[in-house]
Design a protein around this motif. Structure first.
Motif, PDB file in Angstrom:
ATOM      1  N   ARG A   1      36.107  41.560  37.413  1.00  0.00           N
ATOM      2  CA  ARG A   1      36.146  41.712  38.872  1.00  0.00           C
ATOM      3  C   ARG A   1      37.377  41.005  39.421  1.00  0.00           C
ATOM      4  O   ARG A   1      37.824  39.994  38.883  1.00  0.00           O
ATOM      5  CB  ARG A   1      34.896  41.094  39.502  1.00  0.00           C
ATOM      6  N   VAL A   2      37.926  41.534  40.497  1.00  0.00           N
ATOM      7  CA  VAL A   2      38.979  40.867  41.244  1.00  0.00           C
ATOM      8  C   VAL A   2      38.785  41.211  42.714  1.00  0.00           C
ATOM      9  O   VAL A   2      38.308  42.306  43.045  1.00  0.00           O
ATOM     10  CB  VAL A   2      40.382  41.308  40.763  1.00  0.00           C
ATOM     11  N   SER A   3      39.094  40.268  43.585  1.00  0.00           N
ATOM     12  CA  SER A   3      38.936  40.512  45.020  1.00  0.00           C
ATOM     13  C   SER A   3      40.196  40.072  45.746  1.00  0.00           C
ATOM     14  O   SER A   3      41.032  39.336  45.200  1.00  0.00           O
ATOM     15  CB  SER A   3      37.716  39.765  45.578  1.00  0.00           C
ATOM     16  N   THR A   4      40.317  40.494  46.995  1.00  0.00           N
ATOM     17  CA  THR A   4      41.494  40.126  47.786  1.00  0.00           C
ATOM     18  C   THR A   4      41.545  38.631  48.042  1.00  0.00           C
ATOM     19  O   THR A   4      42.628  38.069  48.235  1.00  0.00           O
ATOM     20  CB  THR A   4      41.459  40.871  49.130  1.00  0.00           C
ATOM     21  N   GLU A   5      40.391  37.959  48.043  1.00  0.00           N
ATOM     22  CA  GLU A   5      40.371  36.520  48.302  1.00  0.00           C
ATOM     23  C   GLU A   5      40.994  35.727  47.143  1.00  0.00           C
ATOM     24  O   GLU A   5      41.347  34.564  47.293  1.00  0.00           O
ATOM     25  CB  GLU A   5      38.945  36.044  48.553  1.00  0.00           C
ATOM     26  N   ASP A   6      41.118  36.359  45.968  1.00  0.00           N
ATOM     27  CA  ASP A   6      41.721  35.679  44.830  1.00  0.00           C
ATOM     28  C   ASP A   6      43.245  35.718  44.862  1.00  0.00           C
ATOM     29  O   ASP A   6      43.900  35.038  44.061  1.00  0.00           O
ATOM     30  CB  ASP A   6      41.233  36.314  43.520  1.00  0.00           C
ATOM     31  N   ASN A   7      43.818  36.545  45.749  1.00  0.00           N
ATOM     32  CA  ASN A   7      45.276  36.663  45.872  1.00  0.00           C
ATOM     33  C   ASN A   7      45.933  37.007  44.529  1.00  0.00           C
ATOM     34  O   ASN A   7      46.964  36.437  44.172  1.00  0.00           O
ATOM     35  CB  ASN A   7      45.872  35.370  46.438  1.00  0.00           C
ATOM     36  N   GLN A   8      45.322  37.917  43.789  1.00  0.00           N
ATOM     37  CA  GLN A   8      45.859  38.330  42.507  1.00  0.00           C
ATOM     38  C   GLN A   8      46.062  39.833  42.493  1.00  0.00           C
ATOM     39  O   GLN A   8      45.338  40.570  43.156  1.00  0.00           O
ATOM     40  CB  GLN A   8      44.927  37.925  41.354  1.00  0.00           C
ATOM     41  N   ASP A   9      47.042  40.247  41.711  1.00  0.00           N
ATOM     42  CA  ASP A   9      47.266  41.665  41.517  1.00  0.00           C
ATOM     43  C   ASP A   9      46.140  42.224  40.658  1.00  0.00           C
ATOM     44  O   ASP A   9      45.852  41.669  39.578  1.00  0.00           O
ATOM     45  CB  ASP A   9      48.613  41.882  40.840  1.00  0.00           C
ATOM     46  N   PRO A  10      45.471  43.294  41.073  1.00  0.00           N
ATOM     47  CA  PRO A  10      44.347  43.826  40.293  1.00  0.00           C
ATOM     48  C   PRO A  10      44.711  44.174  38.855  1.00  0.00           C
ATOM     49  O   PRO A  10      43.929  43.940  37.934  1.00  0.00           O
ATOM     50  CB  PRO A  10      43.927  45.072  41.089  1.00  0.00           C
ATOM     51  N   THR A  11      45.920  44.714  38.657  1.00  0.00           N
ATOM     52  CA  THR A  11      46.315  45.099  37.303  1.00  0.00           C
ATOM     53  C   THR A  11      46.485  43.888  36.399  1.00  0.00           C
ATOM     54  O   THR A  11      45.947  43.844  35.278  1.00  0.00           O
ATOM     55  CB  THR A  11      47.625  45.909  37.346  1.00  0.00           C
TER      56      THR A  11
ATOM     57  N   ARG B   1      43.048  42.223  35.733  1.00  0.00           N
ATOM     58  CA  ARG B   1      42.270  42.955  34.727  1.00  0.00           C
ATOM     59  C   ARG B   1      42.811  42.683  33.330  1.00  0.00           C
ATOM     60  O   ARG B   1      42.042  42.486  32.375  1.00  0.00           O
ATOM     61  CB  ARG B   1      42.313  44.453  35.029  1.00  0.00           C
ATOM     62  N   ASN B   2      44.135  42.651  33.196  1.00  0.00           N
ATOM     63  CA  ASN B   2      44.741  42.490  31.874  1.00  0.00           C
ATOM     64  C   ASN B   2      44.401  41.144  31.250  1.00  0.00           C
ATOM     65  O   ASN B   2      44.069  41.066  30.058  1.00  0.00           O
ATOM     66  CB  ASN B   2      46.257  42.673  31.965  1.00  0.00           C
ATOM     67  N   TRP B   3      44.479  40.045  32.054  1.00  0.00           N
ATOM     68  CA  TRP B   3      44.197  38.751  31.432  1.00  0.00           C
ATOM     69  C   TRP B   3      42.714  38.562  31.173  1.00  0.00           C
ATOM     70  O   TRP B   3      42.329  37.900  30.198  1.00  0.00           O
ATOM     71  CB  TRP B   3      44.782  37.595  32.248  1.00  0.00           C
ATOM     72  N   GLN B   4      41.850  39.133  32.015  1.00  0.00           N
ATOM     73  CA  GLN B   4      40.416  39.068  31.723  1.00  0.00           C
ATOM     74  C   GLN B   4      40.085  39.873  30.468  1.00  0.00           C
ATOM     75  O   GLN B   4      39.268  39.455  29.633  1.00  0.00           O
ATOM     76  CB  GLN B   4      39.617  39.589  32.911  1.00  0.00           C
ATOM     77  N   LEU B   5      40.722  41.033  30.334  1.00  0.00           N
ATOM     78  CA  LEU B   5      40.503  41.865  29.154  1.00  0.00           C
ATOM     79  C   LEU B   5      41.026  41.175  27.897  1.00  0.00           C
ATOM     80  O   LEU B   5      40.400  41.239  26.818  1.00  0.00           O
ATOM     81  CB  LEU B   5      41.202  43.211  29.358  1.00  0.00           C
TER      82      LEU B   5
ATOM     83  N   ILE C   1      37.152  46.155  41.930  1.00  0.00           N
ATOM     84  CA  ILE C   1      38.351  45.756  42.663  1.00  0.00           C
ATOM     85  C   ILE C   1      38.005  45.590  44.140  1.00  0.00           C
ATOM     86  O   ILE C   1      37.288  46.401  44.724  1.00  0.00           O
ATOM     87  CB  ILE C   1      39.476  46.793  42.487  1.00  0.00           C
ATOM     88  N   ASP C   2      38.533  44.516  44.726  1.00  0.00           N
ATOM     89  CA  ASP C   2      38.313  44.223  46.150  1.00  0.00           C
ATOM     90  C   ASP C   2      36.848  44.009  46.475  1.00  0.00           C
ATOM     91  O   ASP C   2      36.367  44.419  47.544  1.00  0.00           O
ATOM     92  CB  ASP C   2      38.885  45.341  47.036  1.00  0.00           C
TER      93      ASP C   2
END
Length: 442
Positions: free
Chosen positions: A9-19, A22-26, A47-48
């Motif tokens: 998961r990634v959200s706008t509050e994390d201020n991270q690029d979704p791509t 996702r890559n580092w979590q994967l 996402i978001d």
């Protein structure tokens, strides 16, 4: 080989690029499972979506939880790249029993493998990460709000959002943050709109001259001046833009930014329980008005004023006088049942209909005639009628009677029963009848 499903998961509050997120979590997930013969065959990445939303209500996470009960799901275990991405607060305790029930192991890097339901240390660690996730989110919110308050107060910086009616956005130079400037981001500031700025000044002058909100709205509509939603259609596609309303006039009179000051924190987002009897559903966000004492004003003028501060103060005194509606008035609660509350929309102005209790029965009516200028082509007034049975004759005399599904639409565009799958257009009114339809829910 063990087939795994990846959960992230990634959200706008994390201020991270979704791509990149996702890559580092994967990558973390694969580092954990590949030495054990694991391979990722499915991905469930939201996402978001804020971490405060329960997994059951996140689109991809909810699909993953539904797949646990599917014997042909295609994976035998689930791996997360970071526990804070999956769980927040007490969400682990409410979600993990599903994995345990369907015998699907949940692998977490911080555990070093699958979570053991019988291991108290594993449960303690996962609960701790839920608390860390909640604390991290609260710290992010505090830092962001504190920073925005300082930027508005000290620098008078424009902090985003749509410009007030009467202003337009212009370039104010490169962004002071080097990283954002490198991405091409620039500062913006407010500048009076040559077309709508004089309209704002006219509204203030007419109100101080003794005209009421609806009278001002009617005069503006009669003079062919576009209302805010009609003037800026790109941001108001959900509005009809047919005429000025009392609410639009009032919003302009209450906006302190017309004095040339930047004002922030007029509204706040509150998280309230969706269902007090089922806290597992989590919270929903409601936008509410703050008291004027909590507003953040810029110390210096941030843009050109359209009205003097003395004029604005006089208007606020008139609006807050006894007998006038006040900003932030709490809605009146009622113990009466309205089963279609929030579901019915008018077929003409497409706004939500209002519940009304008459003759010991619930009715639903459109308040368009009471709130909007009545000098447009509809030419109606606020007389409403109701019938004993909505299935027989729920229409005001002079209106063609369509089938029930074409009466109103819900947010999905359908009548809220499976037996009425389609919706047709509302019939055009008979110009000889100056009335508005109302329907009884009985």
């Amino acid at each position: 080989m063990i087939p795994f499903a990846f959960w992230g998961r990634v959200s706008t509050e994390d201020n991270q690029d979704p791509t990149s997120s996702r890559n580092w979590q994967l990558s973390r997930s694969r580092t954990l499972i590949e030495p054990h013969g694991g391979v990722i065959v499915a991905e469930f990445f939201d996402i978001d979506k804020s971490r405060s939303i329960p997994p059951q209500r996140r689109p991809r996470a909810g699909t993953l939880l539904d797949e646990l009960s599917n014997p042909t799901r295609g994976f035998d275990a689930v791996v997360v790249g970071e526990p804070q991405r999956a769980f927040y607060g007490n969400q682990f305790g409410l979600t993990f029993p599903l994995f345990e029930h369907f015998d699907v192991p949940l692998w977490v890097p911080e555990i070093g493998g699958p979570i053991d339901p019988a291991n108290e240390a594993h449960e303690l660690i996962m609960s701790m990460f839920g608390g860390i996730s909640k604390g991290e989110r609260n710290r992010i919110k505090l830092r962001v709000r504190t920073s925005m308050a300082a930027l508005a107060q000290m620098e008078g910086r424009y902090l985003g959002g749509r410009p007030p009616y009467g202003y337009r956005l212009v370039d104010a130079g490169p962004h002071p943050n080097p990283a954002k400037a490198a991405d091409g981001k620039r500062l913006r500031r407010l500048e009076p709109d040559p077309l709508t700025g004089p309209v704002v000044q006219r509204i203030f002058a007419e109100f101080l001259g003794g005209r009421g909100l609806l009278a001002i709205a009617e005069r503006l509509t009669r003079d062919g001046i576009l209302c805010p939603s009609a003037y800026d259609r790109a941001r108001n596609r959900h509005r009809s833009g047919i005429a000025w309303s009392k609410a639009a006039v009032r919003a302009i009179l209450l906006n302190p930014r017309y004095t040339g000051r930047q004002v922030w924190n007029r509204q706040r987002k509150d998280e309230v329980l969706i269902d007090v009897n089922d806290v597992a559903l989590g919270h929903m966000t409601k936008l509410r008005w703050n008291d004027s004492d909590n507003w953040i004003w810029s110390q210096q003028a941030a843009h050109e004023a359209l009205v003097e501060e003395e004029t604005f103060a006089q208007v606020q005194a008139l609006l807050s006088a006894p007998g006038s509606a006040k900003e932030g008035r709490k809605p009146r609660r009622t113990p009466r049942p309205y089963i279609f509350r929030g579901l019915l929309f008018c077929g003409i102005c497409e706004r939500r209909m209002q519940g009304s209790w008459n003759n010991d029965k619930p009715h639903y009516r459109c308040i368009f005639p009471r709130e909007y200028a009545q000098v447009n082509h509809l030419d109606i007034h606020a007389r409403s009628t109701s019938e004993r049975n909505s299935s027989s004759s729920p229409w005001t005399r002079g209106w063609p009677r369509p089938s029930i599904p074409s009466t109103f639409r819900t947010p999905s565009g359908r009548w809220p029963t499976p037996s009425s799958p389609t919706t047709t257009a509302w019939p055009k009114p008979n110009p000889s009848v100056r009335s508005w339809p109302s329907v009884s829910a009985s």
